[in-house]
Design a protein around this motif. Structure first.
Motif, mmCIF file in Angstrom:
data_model
loop_
_atom_site.group_PDB
_atom_site.id
_atom_site.type_symbol
_atom_site.label_atom_id
_atom_site.label_comp_id
_atom_site.label_asym_id
_atom_site.label_seq_id
_atom_site.Cartn_x
_atom_site.Cartn_y
_atom_site.Cartn_z
ATOM 1 N N SER A 143 -2.373 -7.386 -22.617
ATOM 2 C CA SER A 143 -0.908 -7.732 -21.979
ATOM 3 C C SER A 143 -0.510 -6.379 -21.343
ATOM 4 N N GLU A 144 0.115 -6.382 -20.061
ATOM 5 C CA GLU A 144 0.630 -5.162 -19.667
ATOM 6 C C GLU A 144 2.370 -5.182 -19.446
ATOM 7 N N ILE A 145 2.732 -4.337 -19.706
ATOM 8 C CA ILE A 145 4.198 -4.217 -19.761
ATOM 9 C C ILE A 145 4.690 -3.082 -18.547
ATOM 10 N N GLY A 146 6.153 -3.195 -18.124
ATOM 11 C CA GLY A 146 6.372 -2.296 -17.338
ATOM 12 C C GLY A 146 6.865 -2.954 -16.145
ATOM 13 N N SER A 147 6.591 -2.490 -14.613
ATOM 14 C CA SER A 147 7.142 -3.050 -13.684
ATOM 15 C C SER A 147 6.347 -4.342 -13.094
ATOM 16 N N THR A 148 5.098 -4.624 -13.394
ATOM 17 C CA THR A 148 4.494 -5.733 -13.365
ATOM 18 C C THR A 148 3.820 -6.110 -14.625
ATOM 19 N N PRO A 149 4.720 -6.807 -15.194
ATOM 20 C CA PRO A 149 4.101 -7.604 -16.837
ATOM 21 C C PRO A 149 3.391 -8.724 -16.446
ATOM 22 N N GLN A 150 2.177 -8.617 -16.937
ATOM 23 C CA GLN A 150 1.086 -9.754 -16.975
ATOM 24 C C GLN A 150 0.207 -9.795 -18.234
ATOM 25 N N ILE A 151 -0.550 -10.712 -18.241
ATOM 26 C CA ILE A 151 -1.614 -11.013 -19.199
ATOM 27 C C ILE A 151 -2.917 -11.326 -18.542
ATOM 28 N N VAL A 187 -4.407 -13.862 -16.186
ATOM 29 C CA VAL A 187 -4.151 -15.222 -16.883
ATOM 30 C C VAL A 187 -2.349 -15.825 -16.562
ATOM 31 N N VAL A 188 -1.428 -14.971 -16.654
ATOM 32 C CA VAL A 188 -0.023 -14.956 -16.486
ATOM 33 C C VAL A 188 0.634 -13.937 -16.217
ATOM 34 N N SER A 189 1.189 -14.110 -14.881
ATOM 35 C CA SER A 189 2.211 -13.150 -14.135
ATOM 36 C C SER A 189 3.368 -13.531 -13.774
ATOM 37 N N ARG A 190 3.814 -14.769 -14.161
ATOM 38 C CA ARG A 190 5.667 -14.998 -14.049
ATOM 39 C C ARG A 190 6.077 -15.368 -15.226
ATOM 40 N N ASN A 191 7.163 -15.400 -15.422
ATOM 41 C CA ASN A 191 8.071 -15.702 -16.660
ATOM 42 C C ASN A 191 7.719 -14.667 -17.737
ATOM 43 N N LEU A 192 7.614 -13.527 -17.202
ATOM 44 C CA LEU A 192 7.241 -12.410 -18.521
ATOM 45 C C LEU A 192 8.162 -11.044 -18.093
ATOM 46 N N SER A 193 8.636 -10.562 -19.245
ATOM 47 C CA SER A 193 9.157 -9.365 -19.067
ATOM 48 C C SER A 193 8.593 -8.258 -20.113
ATOM 49 N N TRP A 194 8.449 -8.634 -21.348
ATOM 50 C CA TRP A 194 7.857 -7.524 -22.262
ATOM 51 C C TRP A 194 7.097 -8.363 -23.129
ATOM 52 N N PRO A 195 5.900 -8.638 -22.701
ATOM 53 C CA PRO A 195 4.856 -9.459 -23.853
ATOM 54 C C PRO A 195 4.175 -8.376 -24.617
#
Length: 210
Positions: free
Chosen positions: A4-12, A25-33
């Motif tokens: 997972s990546e956090i920050g300005s563009t959180p995504q998995i 895999v996922v780039s929406r409905n994320l904030s701090w995975p």
């Protein structure tokens, strides 16, 4: 592997252990995975989102996203999955809880005490199925990395008909992979060209001389 990546563009994201076939895999409905867990039974990835105060899941293709808003869980931190149960730790409540992984119901407090570890790992033999290791078929001099099933590359080893993972040889920093795709050796010169892009790192041993 999943991360997972956090920050300005959180995504998995996901990729092979060799870095190939990288995919978001996922780039929406994320904030701090902050935590990931893989559900071997349903082939899904779960994550704990500390800022959104929820636990989410999705298939490895990013489809069928589910979000569980769990009561009494203000700060989910680490997550694990086994069979039909979901487990997570909460840094504010200082608890480890479990619930039905599909509905979030039937919550149970498994542990509550001050100063408990926040990280959560669930170990069971069913979570580690026995599979053949394609690295046993290669004679890599240094590193052998697993690659996605069906990966077609010269020198790669894998199970018949691409039903299992394959593997490729790689070299540590300062060494180059020879043409046999198994042997690492020192470059002919002390300098080389390293090409970087968003999805690839390529080291060129064919140097120009001036």
């Amino acid at each position: 592997m999943l991360w997972s990546e956090i920050g300005s563009t959180p995504q998995i994201e996901r990729s092979g252990m060799d870095g190939s076939k990288r995919k978001v895999v996922v780039s929406r409905n994320l904030s701090w995975p902050v935590s990931l867990a893989y559900d071997l039974l349903d082939n899904r990835v779960y994550w704990a989102d500390e800022k959104m105060r929820c636990i989410g899941s999705a298939s490895l293709d990013g489809d069928n996203v589910k979000i569980l808003q769990l009561a009494e869980t203000p700060s989910p931190f680490s997550v694990a999955v086994f069979n039909d149960r979901l487990f997570w730790s909460d840094t504010k409540r200082r608890t480890i809880r479990s619930a039905d992984k599909n509905t979030g119901k039937d919550q149970k407090v498994l542990l509550k005490r001050p100063g408990q570890p926040f990280g959560l790992k669930l170990m069971h033999t069913l979570s580690q199925p026995a599979v053949s290791n394609p690295c046993d078929q290669l004679r890599c001099t240094h590193l052998c990395l697993l690659a996605p099933a069906g990966k077609s590359r010269s020198g790669a080893a894998g199970s018949p008909a691409g039903r299992g993972p394959s593997a490729v040889c790689r070299c540590p920093k300062g060494l180059l992979l020879s043409k046999d795709n198994m042997t690492c050796s020192l470059p002919r010169e002390s300098s080389f060209i390293l090409l970087l892009s968003q999805r690839m790192i390529y080291q060129d041993q064919d140097l120009w001389t001036f």
